[in-house]
Design a protein around this motif. Structure first.
Motif, mmCIF file in Angstrom:
data_model
loop_
_atom_site.group_PDB
_atom_site.id
_atom_site.type_symbol
_atom_site.label_atom_id
_atom_site.label_comp_id
_atom_site.label_asym_id
_atom_site.label_seq_id
_atom_site.Cartn_x
_atom_site.Cartn_y
_atom_site.Cartn_z
ATOM 1 N N ALA A 150 1.037 -1.424 0.019
ATOM 2 C CA ALA A 150 -0.003 0.083 0.058
ATOM 3 C C ALA A 150 0.894 1.024 -0.201
ATOM 4 O O ALA A 150 2.363 1.328 0.277
ATOM 5 N N ARG A 151 0.324 2.337 -0.940
ATOM 6 C CA ARG A 151 1.363 3.522 -0.641
ATOM 7 C C ARG A 151 0.320 4.852 0.227
ATOM 8 O O ARG A 151 -0.764 5.366 0.242
ATOM 9 N N LEU A 152 1.594 5.663 1.440
ATOM 10 C CA LEU A 152 0.865 6.650 1.547
ATOM 11 C C LEU A 152 1.356 8.137 0.990
ATOM 12 O O LEU A 152 2.628 7.842 1.082
ATOM 13 N N LYS A 153 1.212 8.932 1.338
ATOM 14 C CA LYS A 153 1.014 10.345 1.321
ATOM 15 C C LYS A 153 1.073 10.858 2.389
ATOM 16 O O LYS A 153 -0.639 11.577 2.915
ATOM 17 N N VAL A 154 2.298 11.363 2.884
ATOM 18 C CA VAL A 154 1.630 11.985 4.164
ATOM 19 C C VAL A 154 2.311 13.612 4.488
ATOM 20 O O VAL A 154 3.431 13.743 3.739
ATOM 21 N N SER A 155 1.279 14.471 5.018
ATOM 22 C CA SER A 155 2.286 15.981 5.139
ATOM 23 C C SER A 155 2.977 16.361 6.617
ATOM 24 O O SER A 155 2.334 15.372 7.163
ATOM 25 N N VAL A 156 3.903 16.325 6.566
ATOM 26 C CA VAL A 156 4.489 16.511 7.576
ATOM 27 C C VAL A 156 4.862 17.930 8.148
ATOM 28 O O VAL A 156 5.084 18.858 7.004
ATOM 29 N N LEU A 157 5.215 18.824 9.606
ATOM 30 C CA LEU A 157 5.986 19.289 9.682
ATOM 31 C C LEU A 157 6.903 19.655 10.070
ATOM 32 O O LEU A 157 7.697 18.575 10.240
ATOM 33 N N ASN A 158 7.904 20.562 9.010
ATOM 34 C CA ASN A 158 8.970 20.737 9.025
ATOM 35 C C ASN A 158 10.704 21.196 10.311
ATOM 36 O O ASN A 158 9.714 22.162 10.265
ATOM 37 N N GLU A 159 10.380 20.043 10.754
ATOM 38 C CA GLU A 159 10.615 19.990 12.491
ATOM 39 C C GLU A 159 11.710 18.594 13.004
ATOM 40 O O GLU A 159 10.954 17.172 12.248
ATOM 41 N N PRO A 160 12.676 19.202 13.200
ATOM 42 C CA PRO A 160 13.086 17.375 14.037
ATOM 43 C C PRO A 160 12.320 17.044 13.893
ATOM 44 O O PRO A 160 11.397 16.880 15.179
ATOM 45 N N ARG A 184 8.916 19.612 -0.430
ATOM 46 C CA ARG A 184 9.072 20.720 0.644
ATOM 47 C C ARG A 184 8.947 22.212 0.591
ATOM 48 O O ARG A 184 9.155 22.415 -0.463
ATOM 49 N N VAL A 185 8.071 22.720 1.376
ATOM 50 C CA VAL A 185 8.027 24.261 1.543
ATOM 51 C C VAL A 185 8.907 24.288 2.615
ATOM 52 O O VAL A 185 9.409 23.465 3.463
ATOM 53 N N SER A 186 8.362 25.803 3.240
ATOM 54 C CA SER A 186 9.669 26.161 4.407
ATOM 55 C C SER A 186 8.470 25.694 5.348
ATOM 56 O O SER A 186 9.199 25.023 6.406
ATOM 57 N N ASP A 187 7.196 25.094 6.400
ATOM 58 C CA ASP A 187 6.689 24.954 6.335
ATOM 59 C C ASP A 187 6.640 23.201 7.151
ATOM 60 O O ASP A 187 6.242 22.593 7.543
ATOM 61 N N PHE A 188 6.409 22.633 5.310
ATOM 62 C CA PHE A 188 6.335 21.254 5.649
ATOM 63 C C PHE A 188 6.613 20.564 4.809
ATOM 64 O O PHE A 188 7.350 21.319 3.599
ATOM 65 N N PHE A 189 6.657 18.833 4.509
ATOM 66 C CA PHE A 189 6.794 18.648 3.476
ATOM 67 C C PHE A 189 5.945 17.498 2.499
ATOM 68 O O PHE A 189 5.363 16.570 4.414
#
Length: 742
Positions: A668-678, A703-708
């Protein structure tokens, strides 16, 4: 140029019973047929077959083989015919001459293919009579001796072919002198810089150690005489190509070589061989790991000798080969030596009548086995590839639990061993014991290993084995078994497709019914037709029309709107039509009868999953028949299915059939938007791992400034398992969005 009477005298010198009339007739016939033809050197062409005959007399071969040497180019290069040679010299000689004739006209696409076809024909001819090979080697040897007359742009190609094919063949037939000369002549043209450099180094060593060979010969001879052993000692310097090959194999420079000299100790019997070995090891220390006993365990080409390396005078490493005089004859002449002591009738004779004698040799048995295995290969290039694998490798000797010796190329693994024992053993191999310990099937074998193969009748060889084995026999057998297995898979799939198609058309399906339409379909057997249906090459509608000429495809009679309501319509498809367990309104038995069960990638059908997102148990699915690739499974809501709207014959009614104790995961394949932080990726990985999921691949999408965004391929047990992972990932504070990709 050798005169006619000189040739007859040379043969008569070792074979008083030679057929002089045959030799004279062959001499005159060949000279007349070649007439005014010239060699590249400008000499009369007849010089070449005459020189080939001379090489054969050096091998002390029978008069029939000498005649073949004189005639070997007549069919190819003159107006002579096979029937004419048969009438003049007999069918046996005619067959040998034809076996030596190159392919004159072939519809070939490359020089490599032409070379492969010629090799195939050569080996097939050799498998009938080894004299073809001996004459061919003599022919190639004289051509290599005169290669400097050939145009420069051809020399390297001819030399490469010689060192690739003919020198290894000579070695496999035990003809060491011819092999060494072929290698030396080829090396001079393939790598002239290395040849000159090594030859110069050898000359320098020869000057520095001028008396060393005589010193060692004298000391050994004296010691043997003192011990009462009748032995003859011969010393020699190793050939340039042998030195070069050792430098390449061990990645060392010339200065690091320590055993440039080799000595042969010839004695009268086997007992004396071991006595000589004991004497040598008494006076000089032996080098550990450099002892090989080919007397008790002969090589596949019948070679017998004891090899040892000792620290001799001046702390110089000295390689010794200890053998009997008879073993030495076989070491020098190989299969050509099989008639040295007996002719076909079993009586002692000076000449070597070789027609049937070599059939008993191990070298000849190897050759026949190789030819039989690869003569029916798919292509000449595949034949050549496997033959080279058999020819090139150094060898290791392993044992079965019953003590049978199996010779294998260096680097061979237990799978190679299993196929060397028997193809059936290789095809059913599931494990092995090496020297009593269970070991992986990819373990490299060493000299002296005892290998016990563990088999199971339920096993079939995985296709991946072909890339890890090293013997041609194993590769060919695995390739054949894979073809048979794939064909059986497609035939099984085709049978299910036809069975369902016949039921939808209210017709009875049976193999007898299918036989009726084979002629119209253009297939010879039922299995051929079923495999074609399974591969997508033959639509089920065409089979129905061939079996039942009055059949009218009801789908074709439907209007466009009606067709949209059927089970082929993507938007109108219902759970009932796809027979998904738990959603079908029909009885379970009905579902089992009309849909194809899908068990995943390890089932009995050639099944794969949609490349963009896969499918998991619990999804509503549809199968798309991909010609040549089997069935691809898509979730019913996959946008990719729109590409198949105009190909209803490719759609298959499929259902999941997963055992409760299933141990197989699905993609299965997932697309995930994650906050750009460690720590964001670590959180996702932890959730998946804690829920017994498995990450197969991760790709950063954007990748954008806040999320990738990232694309994660996971493998899960079923739809509930996947949904649980999605919900827990979505609950994390660093996650903005999670959605499944289809």
């Amino acid at each position: 140029m050798m005169r006619q009477y000189e040739l007859v005298e040379r043969v008569s010198s070792y074979n008083p019973n030679a057929d002089e009339a045959l030799l004279n007739k062959a001499y005159v016939y060949s000279m007349q047929k070649h007439g005014a033809q010239k060699r590249a050197s400008g000499d009369p062409y007849f010089v070449h077959p005459l020189e080939v005959a001379g090489i054969l007399t050096d091998l002390r071969l029978d008069d029939g083989t000498i005649a073949v040497g004189l005639l070997h180019d007549t069919i190819e290069d003159t107006d002579a015919t096979r029937s004419e040679i048969d009438n003049l010299f007999g069918a046996e000689i005619g067959k040998l001459v034809e076996g030596l004739t190159k392919i004159a006209q072939l519809d070939l696409v490359s020089k490599r293919t032409k070379q492969a076809e010629n090799l195939r024909k050569l080996l097939l001819a050799i498998s009938d009579d080894v004299r073809v090979l001996i004459v061919k080697l003599a022919d190639r040897l004289h051509n290599m001796r005169t290669l400097h007359f050939v145009p420069e742009h051809k020399r390297s190609r001819i030399a490469q072919e010689t060192i690739d094919i003919y020198a290894p063949l000579a070695e496999r037939m035990g003809m060491q002198d011819i092999r060494e000369e072929l290698e030396g002549l080829s090396f001079r043209y393939i790598n002239p810089e290395a040849y000159e450099a090594i030859s110069q180094k050898l000359e320098e060593v020869r000057v520095t150690n001028k008396s060393l060979i005589q010193e060692i010969e004298g000391e050994l001879t004296k010691v043997f005489e003192e011990k009462g052993l009748n032995a003859r000692v011969r010393g020699r310097e190793k050939q340039a190509y042998s030195v070069f090959r050792k430098m390449q194999r061990q990645s060392i420079g010339f200065e690091q070589l320590s055993d440039i000299y080799a000595f042969r100790v010839l004695v009268n019997d086997i007992e004396s061989c071991y006595q000589a070995l004991g004497i040598v090891h008494t006076i000089w220390p032996s080098v550990p790991g450099r002892f090989k006993d080919y007397i008790s365990t002969p090589k596949p080409n019948d070679y017998q000798s004891i090899h040892t390396t000792v620290i001799g005078p001046g702390r110089q490493r000295v390689e010794l080969q200890i053998r009997t005089h008879q073993m030495h004859q076989f070491a020098e002449y190989g299969v050509a030596a099989h008639a040295l002591y007996k002719d076909v009738t079993g009586k002692t004779k000076g000449g070597r009548s070789l027609g049937k004698l070599a059939k008993d040799s191990k070298a000849y048995a190897w050759l026949r086995q190789t030819v039989e295995l690869f003569a029916s290969g798919n292509s000449a290039e595949e034949f050549m590839e496997h033959t080279k694998l058999e020819l090139f490798q150094d060898q290791v000797f392993c044992f079965t639990p019953k003590g049978r010796v199996i010779a294998l190329p260096r680097g061979a693994i237990p799978i190679d061993f299993a196929y060397a024992v028997h193809t059936g053993i290789g095809n059913t191999c599931i494990g092995c014991k090496i020297n009593g310990a269970i070991m992986p099937l990819v373990t490299q074998l060493n000299n002296g290993d005892e290998v016990d193969i563990i088999c199971s009748k339920a096993q079939t060889p995985p296709a991946a084995w072909e890339s890890i084995v090293v013997t041609g026999k194993a590769r060919a057998a695995i390739r054949k078994a894979t073809r048979v297995a794939v064909r059986a898979q497609y035939a099984g799939l085709g049978e299910q497709i036809l069975s369902n198609a016949f039921k939808r058309a209210d017709r009875a399906y049976s193999e007898d019914q299918l036989k009726v339409g084979l002629t119209r379909l253009g297939y010879q057997t039922v299995e051929d037709a079923l495999a074609a249906v399974g591969r997508g090459e033959l639509p089920s509608r065409m089979v129905l029309e061939a079996v039942f000429p009055d059949y009218q495809d009801q789908r074709a009679a439907q209007s466009e709107g009606e067709r949209g309501e059927g089970w082929f319509g993507l938007k109108q498809a219902s759970a009932m039509k796809f027979r998904i367990p738990g959603t079908s309104t029909k009885k379970k038995n009905d579902a089992d009868n009309v849909s194809i069960p899908i068990r995943g990638l390890s089932g009995n059908l050639p099944v794969s999953f949609a490349p963009e997102g896969g499918a998991v148990p619990g999804d509503r699915i549809v199968g798309i028949l991909t010609p040549g690739k089997g069935v691809t499974i898509y979730p019913i809501h996959s946008p990719s299915l729109s590409h198949f709207d105009d190909s209803p014959d490719l759609w298959l009614d499929v259902r999941w059939e997963i055992d409760e104790e299933n141990s197989e995961r699905f993609p299965a394949r997932l697309k995930v938007s994650v906050l750009n932080e460690p720590g964001g990726l670590a959180e996702i990985a932890t959730v998946i791992a804690d829920n017994d999921g498995n990450i197969e691949n991760i790709k950063m999408d954007q990748r954008v400034s806040d999320f990738f965004e990232m694309i994660i391929d996971v493998s899960v047990w079923n739809l509930n398992h996947l949904n649980r992972i999605i919900e827990q990932v979505r609950s994390k504070k660093s996650i903005s969005k999670v959605e499944r990709v289809n």
